[in-house]
Write an enzyme that holds these catalytic residues in place. Structure first.
Site, short mmCIF file in Angstrom:
data_model
loop_
_atom_site.label_atom_id
_atom_site.label_comp_id
_atom_site.label_asym_id
_atom_site.label_seq_id
_atom_site.Cartn_x
_atom_site.Cartn_y
_atom_site.Cartn_z
N CYS A 1 -4.18 -1.39 -1.91
CA CYS A 1 -4.62 -0.15 -2.15
C CYS A 1 -5.23 0.13 -3.43
O CYS A 1 -5.19 -0.12 -4.45
CB CYS A 1 -3.21 0.44 -2.41
SG CYS A 1 -3.20 2.50 -2.77
N ASN A 2 -6.44 0.87 -3.58
CA ASN A 2 -7.31 1.14 -4.46
C ASN A 2 -6.57 2.17 -5.44
O ASN A 2 -6.67 1.81 -6.59
CB ASN A 2 -8.59 1.90 -4.01
CG ASN A 2 -9.37 0.82 -2.96
OD1 ASN A 2 -10.33 0.26 -3.51
ND2 ASN A 2 -9.12 1.05 -1.68
N THR A 3 -5.89 3.04 -5.20
CA THR A 3 -5.38 3.94 -5.97
C THR A 3 -4.45 3.23 -6.65
O THR A 3 -4.26 3.31 -8.11
CB THR A 3 -4.59 5.16 -5.08
OG1 THR A 3 -5.71 5.78 -4.18
CG2 THR A 3 -4.24 6.23 -5.98
N GLU B 1 -2.51 8.54 8.11
CA GLU B 1 -1.14 8.41 8.38
C GLU B 1 -0.51 8.81 9.58
O GLU B 1 0.22 8.22 10.24
CB GLU B 1 -0.35 8.77 6.95
CG GLU B 1 -0.53 7.88 5.87
CD GLU B 1 0.28 6.53 5.86
OE1 GLU B 1 1.17 6.57 6.39
OE2 GLU B 1 -0.27 5.89 5.35
N ASP C 1 0.85 -1.18 -0.11
CA ASP C 1 -0.01 -0.01 -0.03
C ASP C 1 1.06 1.12 0.09
O ASP C 1 2.14 1.10 0.24
CB ASP C 1 -0.98 -0.17 1.37
CG ASP C 1 -1.78 1.05 1.48
OD1 ASP C 1 -2.39 1.59 0.34
OD2 ASP C 1 -1.81 1.87 2.54
N SER C 2 0.28 2.34 -0.10
CA SER C 2 1.06 3.52 -0.03
C SER C 2 1.87 4.21 1.28
O SER C 2 2.22 4.72 1.64
CB SER C 2 0.21 4.87 -0.52
OG SER C 2 -0.94 4.97 0.18
N TYR D 1 -0.66 8.53 -2.27
CA TYR D 1 -0.70 8.30 -3.77
C TYR D 1 -1.53 8.93 -4.29
O TYR D 1 -1.75 9.32 -5.50
CB TYR D 1 -0.81 6.43 -3.90
CG TYR D 1 0.53 5.63 -3.96
CD1 TYR D 1 1.58 6.31 -3.54
CD2 TYR D 1 0.33 4.57 -4.39
CE1 TYR D 1 2.68 5.51 -3.29
CE2 TYR D 1 1.38 3.70 -4.15
CZ TYR D 1 2.64 4.09 -3.84
OH TYR D 1 3.56 3.19 -3.64
N GLY D 2 -2.56 9.18 -3.49
CA GLY D 2 -4.08 9.65 -4.10
C GLY D 2 -4.26 11.20 -4.91
O GLY D 2 -4.66 11.61 -5.59
N CYS E 1 -10.83 3.26 -0.21
CA CYS E 1 -9.24 3.44 -0.02
C CYS E 1 -9.11 2.66 1.21
O CYS E 1 -9.77 2.71 2.27
CB CYS E 1 -9.10 4.94 0.33
SG CYS E 1 -7.36 5.32 1.15
N THR E 2 -8.09 1.88 1.31
CA THR E 2 -7.73 0.95 2.37
C THR E 2 -7.49 1.67 3.64
O THR E 2 -7.51 0.98 4.58
CB THR E 2 -6.72 -0.04 1.85
OG1 THR E 2 -5.67 0.56 1.54
CG2 THR E 2 -7.27 -0.85 0.74
N HIS E 3 -7.24 2.89 3.64
CA HIS E 3 -6.94 3.70 4.86
C HIS E 3 -8.14 3.85 5.62
O HIS E 3 -8.23 3.93 6.72
CB HIS E 3 -6.29 5.07 4.69
CG HIS E 3 -4.87 4.93 4.33
ND1 HIS E 3 -4.51 4.63 3.02
CD2 HIS E 3 -3.67 5.54 5.03
CE1 HIS E 3 -2.83 4.73 3.08
NE2 HIS E 3 -2.63 5.23 4.32
N1 DGL Z 1 -4.48 3.28 0.88
C1 DGL Z 1 -4.71 3.96 -0.52
C2 DGL Z 1 -5.94 3.52 -1.50
O1 DGL Z 1 -6.37 2.53 -0.93
C3 DGL Z 1 -3.81 4.93 -0.96
C4 DGL Z 1 -4.09 6.19 -0.27
C5 DGL Z 1 -3.08 7.21 -0.83
O2 DGL Z 1 -2.09 6.96 -0.74
O3 DGL Z 1 -3.80 8.26 -1.15
O4 DGL Z 1 -6.47 4.14 -2.19
#
Ligand code: DGL
Length: 274
Positions: A71-73, A151, A8-9, A40-41, A182-184
């Site tokens: 990570c979705n992104t 984060e 993930d990011s 990453y987003g 988003c996995t966060h």
């Molecule tokens: N956890 C990530 C996701 O699922 C990325 C969040 C990010 O880095 O912007 O998209």
């Protein structure tokens, strides 16, 4: 015993890791959190792809049997390119799983999505959900603040609650299902739930179930009896990562290695692949 690479990011992939450990408790896992380059987003697709290819290279050199893009992104930007570069191992993302659960869950035929600006811009969720059923409506909302705040260790303050509330005000009432795209975001699910009364979908569990199936399908031996192990790597701050990750996992992380994959030449590295 299978060796699984999860990345993930940053700390968000921990929400997927937790489900993987629940479904596959006996495996060896390598987790990479690219927190130096999070979020990453807010990056370009080309830049996200570059970062993900480096991580893929690192995991393949570590001799993983499968990769989960937690990570979705990163999934939206790079799953195709990763599959192309590493065709010899199964590579799973989180979006297909999330789309499947959303389609199965919604009775009102309308689903809301909270995701990063990049995931929203790539249109990954509407595409995935509507490829299952083109009559479903999908309303997305990008939440640029969430990932950096998570984060840093989200604080449950009135001010932060207002940010969540503001984003959810863009999800129309007819949406009875909300995908945490988003996995966060599962880390702040209880706060999101204060402002969304329908069903909240976290793609993590379905992703872990798909991973199990994929391993079996590829005749990758899984360890049903023994206890597995996870090795943690991050590119940036280890302490911040440890705090949030331990709190979500509910267990202590003994060691976190710091390695910035974007700053080293992976081709000269010979990883100890046990
Ligand atoms: N956890 C990530 C996701 O699922 C990325 C969040 C990010 O880095 O912007 O998209």
């Amino acid at each position: 015993m299978a060796k699984i690479g999860v990345f993930d990011s940053g700390v968000g992939g921990i929400t997927v890791l937790k489900e993987i450990i629940k479904n596959l408790p006996g495996e060896e896992i390598i987790y990479y959190g690219d927190n130096k380059y999070a979020p990453y987003g807010n990056r370009t697709v080309e830049n996200i792809r570059e970062l993900c290819l480096n991580i893929g290279e690192f995991l393949v050199k570590s001799k993983v049997d499968a990769i989960v893009i937690a990570c979705n992104t990163a999934t939206a930007a790079s799953i195709d390119i990763l599959k192309e570069r590493f065709p010899f191992i199964p590579i799973l993302g989180v979006i297909e799983a999330g789309a499947r659960v959303a389609e199965e869950t919604t009775a009102s035929r309308c689903t809301g999505i909270l995701a990063t600006p990049a995931t929203v811009a790539m249109g990954a969720y509407p595409r995935a959900i509507q490829s299952i059923d083109s009559s479903l409506s999908v309303i997305q909302r990008g939440c640029p603040e969430f990932c950096p705040m998570i984060e840093d260790g989200w604080e449950d303050t009135l001010e932060n609650e207002e940010i969540v509330k503001g984003h959810l005000s863009h999800i129309p009432e007819q949406a009875d299902t909300l995908v945490l795209g988003c996995t966060h975001y599962p880390i702040i699910k209880n706060i999101i739930a204060r402002f969304f009364k329908g069903r909240i979908v976290d793609p993590a569990e379905e992703t872990a179930i798909s991973l199990r199936k994929e391993l079996l399908l590829n005749s990758i031996k899984i360890n049903e009896s023994g206890k597995g192990h996870t090795e943690f790597y991050v590119s940036g701050d280890t302490e911040k990562f440890q705090k949030v990750a331990e709190s979500f996992l509910g267990q202590k992380i003994e060691k976190i290695y710091q390695i910035d994959l974007s700053a080293i030449n992976l081709s000269v590295i010979n990883l100890n692949a046990s």
